[in-house]
Design an enzyme around this catalytic site. Structure first.
Site, short mmCIF file in Angstrom:
data_model
loop_
_atom_site.label_atom_id
_atom_site.label_comp_id
_atom_site.label_asym_id
_atom_site.label_seq_id
_atom_site.Cartn_x
_atom_site.Cartn_y
_atom_site.Cartn_z
N CYS A 112 -9.25 -6.29 7.38
CA CYS A 112 -8.82 -7.12 8.53
C CYS A 112 -9.70 -8.37 8.66
O CYS A 112 -10.82 -8.40 8.19
CB CYS A 112 -8.95 -6.33 9.82
SG CYS A 112 -8.01 -4.83 9.85
N LYS A 147 -7.50 -4.84 -19.85
CA LYS A 147 -8.23 -5.89 -19.12
C LYS A 147 -8.36 -7.13 -20.01
O LYS A 147 -8.11 -8.25 -19.58
CB LYS A 147 -9.62 -5.40 -18.73
CG LYS A 147 -9.64 -4.42 -17.57
CD LYS A 147 -9.43 -5.05 -16.21
CE LYS A 147 -8.07 -4.98 -15.63
NZ LYS A 147 -7.22 -3.88 -15.60
N ARG A 187 -8.69 -12.30 2.52
CA ARG A 187 -9.17 -10.92 2.69
C ARG A 187 -8.06 -9.92 2.44
O ARG A 187 -8.30 -8.73 2.26
CB ARG A 187 -9.74 -10.72 4.10
CG ARG A 187 -10.96 -11.57 4.42
CD ARG A 187 -11.30 -11.53 5.90
NE ARG A 187 -11.74 -10.23 6.32
CZ ARG A 187 -13.02 -9.82 6.27
NH1 ARG A 187 -13.94 -10.64 5.81
NH2 ARG A 187 -13.38 -8.63 6.66
N GLU A 221 -4.89 -8.92 -20.73
CA GLU A 221 -4.12 -9.50 -19.62
C GLU A 221 -4.78 -10.73 -19.00
O GLU A 221 -4.11 -11.52 -18.35
CB GLU A 221 -3.82 -8.45 -18.54
CG GLU A 221 -4.99 -7.99 -17.72
CD GLU A 221 -4.54 -7.09 -16.56
OE1 GLU A 221 -3.48 -7.33 -15.96
OE2 GLU A 221 -5.25 -6.12 -16.30
N LYS A 236 0.71 -9.58 -9.07
CA LYS A 236 -0.21 -8.55 -8.58
C LYS A 236 0.54 -7.24 -8.36
O LYS A 236 0.02 -6.17 -8.53
CB LYS A 236 -0.88 -9.00 -7.28
CG LYS A 236 -1.91 -8.03 -6.74
CD LYS A 236 -2.99 -7.74 -7.75
CE LYS A 236 -3.91 -6.61 -7.34
NZ LYS A 236 -4.76 -6.15 -8.47
N TRP A 258 -5.26 -5.43 8.06
CA TRP A 258 -5.12 -4.66 6.81
C TRP A 258 -4.98 -3.22 7.28
O TRP A 258 -5.98 -2.60 7.67
CB TRP A 258 -6.33 -4.86 5.91
CG TRP A 258 -6.34 -4.05 4.66
CD1 TRP A 258 -7.01 -2.87 4.46
CD2 TRP A 258 -5.63 -4.28 3.45
NE1 TRP A 258 -6.78 -2.40 3.19
CE2 TRP A 258 -5.93 -3.23 2.55
CE3 TRP A 258 -4.77 -5.29 3.01
CZ2 TRP A 258 -5.39 -3.16 1.25
CZ3 TRP A 258 -4.25 -5.21 1.73
CH2 TRP A 258 -4.55 -4.17 0.87
N HIS A 261 -6.14 7.11 -38.99
CA HIS A 261 -4.69 7.30 -39.25
C HIS A 261 -3.94 5.97 -39.14
O HIS A 261 -2.81 5.93 -38.69
CB HIS A 261 -4.13 8.33 -38.25
CG HIS A 261 -4.83 9.65 -38.33
ND1 HIS A 261 -4.51 10.62 -39.25
CD2 HIS A 261 -5.91 10.12 -37.65
CE1 HIS A 261 -5.32 11.65 -39.11
NE2 HIS A 261 -6.19 11.38 -38.14
N ASN A 306 -11.62 -4.72 13.61
CA ASN A 306 -11.66 -4.48 12.18
C ASN A 306 -12.53 -3.24 11.99
O ASN A 306 -13.69 -3.22 12.35
CB ASN A 306 -12.29 -5.68 11.44
CG ASN A 306 -12.47 -5.39 9.95
OD1 ASN A 306 -11.83 -4.48 9.42
ND2 ASN A 306 -13.35 -6.13 9.30
N GLY A 307 -11.94 -2.18 11.45
CA GLY A 307 -12.72 -0.96 11.23
C GLY A 307 -11.84 0.27 11.46
O GLY A 307 -10.62 0.17 11.51
C1 AGP Z 1 -3.66 -4.03 -14.15
O1 AGP Z 1 -4.79 -4.86 -14.25
C2 AGP Z 1 -2.39 -4.81 -13.92
N1 AGP Z 1 -2.50 -5.67 -12.81
C3 AGP Z 1 -1.16 -3.92 -13.89
O2 AGP Z 1 -1.14 -3.16 -15.08
C4 AGP Z 1 -1.08 -2.92 -12.71
O3 AGP Z 1 -2.07 -1.92 -12.86
C5 AGP Z 1 0.31 -2.27 -12.73
O4 AGP Z 1 1.28 -3.29 -12.52
C6 AGP Z 1 0.48 -1.19 -11.68
O5 AGP Z 1 0.36 -1.75 -10.39
P1 AGP Z 1 0.19 -0.75 -9.13
O6 AGP Z 1 -1.08 0.00 -9.35
O7 AGP Z 1 0.15 -1.66 -7.95
O8 AGP Z 1 1.38 0.16 -9.14
#
Ligand code: AGP
Length: 615
Positions: A2, A492, A27, A495, A610, A76, A511, A102-103
């Protein structure tokens, strides 16, 4: 988390408040609100709505906002899902008092019951509304002024708070108080700006006081700031100069949200365990799944369904549940699960992991599993998100908003929840002895401190990234609990730096992938295993024999691998099943530095969102 902003002075409050809310957006939040008192008209204007600050701003356009005292909030959600009613500010029953918070008030349920017994009614599901009703109840019954009523109420409250309160009948005073959640007060010629962090204040003044835990500020326009403790002890306000620039503050002083969130992990993992892991009592309690704990304990099978990084956390979960609780586990990509006509029964426990709680494939997988009678346990970071609402039960990770697209602190929080679930169920099933349970809980409690230690390698990791920034391919190898870590490290890197990287079980290299090894191919090996240590050494030798370069994640003091590796990063010793919580951190930092050195947009990598709310 928050966001709080308050103003009292001689200017119009609304511009300060709405601008402050925009500054606090970073935030992360799901709803927003504002309350302004107009002394001349003796009228209180209170507007709030789910969604973005811009939506609140639009909703208020053309409405009355004149007044020189006010408070505003970005929520939040913790208690009560994100909607207009649960958004802050909240008013007391009489309408005289208004609060933002907030809390988490941990004892809000008994307090609420008591207040209902005394004739109070509640509009929202929030713990915050309980607090403002309590303050009013005390003020009326004990005939106290606002400061004394707030002080008395806070002495009854258990939990974390940063609050701002004002009264319609006394519209030149703001009361601010904090415990565990931050509050900062800025002063400028008879006016005061109060906020969760300096971001909304720094453009008006650099003279600030950081409120300390269990302190209450009495803030009156054109008067000196007064601070008392909740035990009524006077404190002298200590003003200091803000050094930071506005832009830096929006990321808490870090260059990118991703770096801030990597460094938040000691705190976010602690938050995830707060109120759940008690090392003194040697106990774990997960209230969110208590009604289904027996069903989980008796399960013949657990399905873990997720996407991306959350799927990697789920794979750690497979090793945890099978190793510690001896329950068979299958980990499924949500997108595959939902379309392959899977065999699901009402005996199945389905754990769905999702940071955003809005991933379309994961949500669809829940609907399918639910239609076949399975029990859905959600592990989400966003309170009130669709996946958390669609689940029968679950545990929030409480990692705080994760803004960087590349998931970091959510992953370690997810693994922390899965670890607590596996330990709790293992103890209930008797697959973990009492003494081992105590030992494991104690070690889990040490993890935030050990993460802090790993973060000290940040500069060394930057040097490694400097060496490899132009590499075109990476291989990540791990065994056992470290196999999911290898996958996560590879994800990581690809991406955010756009370098191709693959994670593999170390023994699988023979393999096929070994054909890729040459002096151009750096191989990251997580070599901390106890049980298969010699075998990992063999894998390292196989890579070196073909001129491959080794970047090793090793247990502190491992002189053997130090000799063999081109570069190494040490992590503290811990239980094998807790290594993912430590070994992942250097890989997050490696990918971050590689991306920066390659000029990539770390927080918003190309093509990525995201939360993937579409198929
Ligand atoms: C991970 O760094 C990515 N942003 C992506 O793989 C993410 O983990 C995936 O889209 C799942 O998202 P969620 O955890 O919000 O379901």
């Amino acid at each position: 988390m928050c966001g709080i902003i308050g103003y009292v002075g001689n200017k119009q409050a609304y511009p300060v408040l709405i601008n402050g809310l925009y500054r606090l957006e970073y935030r992360g939040y799901d709803s927003a609100g504002v309350a302004i008192m107009n002394e001349e008209e003796n009228e209180l204007f209170l507007y709030k709505s789910q969604g973005k600050v811009s939506q609140l701003d639009a909703k208020i356009t053309g409405k009355k906002t004149a007044g020189t005292i006010g408070i505003a909030h970005t929520r939040w959600a913790t208690h009560g899902e994100p909607n207009d009613i649960n958004a802050h500010p909240h008013s007391s029953q009489s309408g005289d008092l208004v609060i933002i918070h907030n809390g988490i008030i941990e004892n809000y349920i008994p307090l609420k019951k008591e207040l209902i017994g005394r004739g109070y009614s509640f509009k929202s599901d929030t713990d915050t509304e309980v607090l403002i009703q309590l303050i009013e109840d005390i003020q009326l019954n004990e005939n106290l002024d606002l400061f004394e009523a707030v002080r008395s109420a806070l002495n009854q409250v258990i939990g974390a708070y940063a609050i701002l309160v004002f009264s319609r009948s006394n519209p030149d005073t703001l009361i601010a108080a904090r415990k565990s959640s931050p509050l900062v007060i800025g002063k400028k010629m008879g006016e005061y700006f109060i906020a969760s962090d300096p971001t909304p204040i720094v453009e008006y003044t650099k003279d600030v006081v950081y409120l300390n835990d269990e302190e209450i500020a009495i803030i009156k326009r054109n008067q000196d700031l007064r601070i008392k403790t909740i035990r009524n002890k006077d404190k002298t306000p200590y003003f200091e100069k803000l050094e930071m620039s506005l832009s830096a503050l929006e990321k808490g002083g870090y260059d990118h949200f991703m770096l801030k969130e990597i460094f938040e992990q000691p705190h976010s993992v602690s938050n995830c365990m707060r109120g759940r892991l008690d090392p003194r009592k040697g106990s774990i309690s997960l209230g969110g799944i208590s009604d289904y704990l027996q069903k989980m304990t008796n399960a013949d099978r657990i399905l873990i369904i997720a996407c991306g990084t959350s799927w990697h956390a789920g794979l750690v979960g497979e090793y945890l549940f099978e190793d510690l609780a001896r329950i068979p586990v299958e980990v499924e990509y949500a997108s595959e699960f939902r379309y392959r006509n899977p065999v699901i029964s009402e005996n199945d426990i389905v754990i769905v992991i999702s940071q955003s709680g809005e991933t379309a494939d994961s949500l669809a997988a829940i609907k399918l599993a639910k239609s076949k009678g399975a029990t859905i346990i959600g592990i989400c970071n966003v309170v009130g998100s669709s996946i958390s609402r669609a689940s029968h039960a679950g545990s929030y990770t409480h990692a705080g908003p994760e803004i960087g697209v590349a998931s970091t602190k959510a992953f370690t929080a997810q693994v922390t929840i899965l670890t607590m679930m596996a330990l709790l169920i293992g103890r209930k099933k008797g697959t973990i002895t009492r003494s081992k349970y105590f030992q494991y809980i104690h070690e889990l409690n040490q993890i935030p401190k050990k993460i802090k230690h790993v973060l000290k390698s940040n500069d060394d990791i930057w040097k490694i990234a400097e060496n490899y920034k132009n590499t075109r391919n990476f291989l990540y190898l791990g065994r056992g609990y470290n196999f999911p870590v290898a996958l996560e490290g590879a994800l990581k890197l690809k991406e955010i730096s756009y370098i191709h990287a693959e994670g593999y079980p170390a023994a699988e290299m023979k393999h096929g992938p070994i054909a890729l090894i040459d002096e151009e191919m750096p191989v990251v090996v997580i070599a901390t295993n106890k049980g298969t240590y010699e075998k990992v050494i063999t894998n390292i030798m196989e890579v070196k024999a073909r001129k491959g370069k080794i970047i090793a994640i090793i247990t502190k003091g491992d002189e053997t691998v130090k000799e063999l590796a081109d570069y190494y990063i040490e992590i503290p010793e811990t239980e094998e099943f807790l290594v993912p919580l430590l070994a992942t951190i250097p890989l997050q930092l490696l990918s971050y530095h590689m991306a920066i050195l390659r000029g990539c947009n770390v927080d918003q990598p190309r093509n990525l969102a995201k939360s993937v709310t579409v198929e």
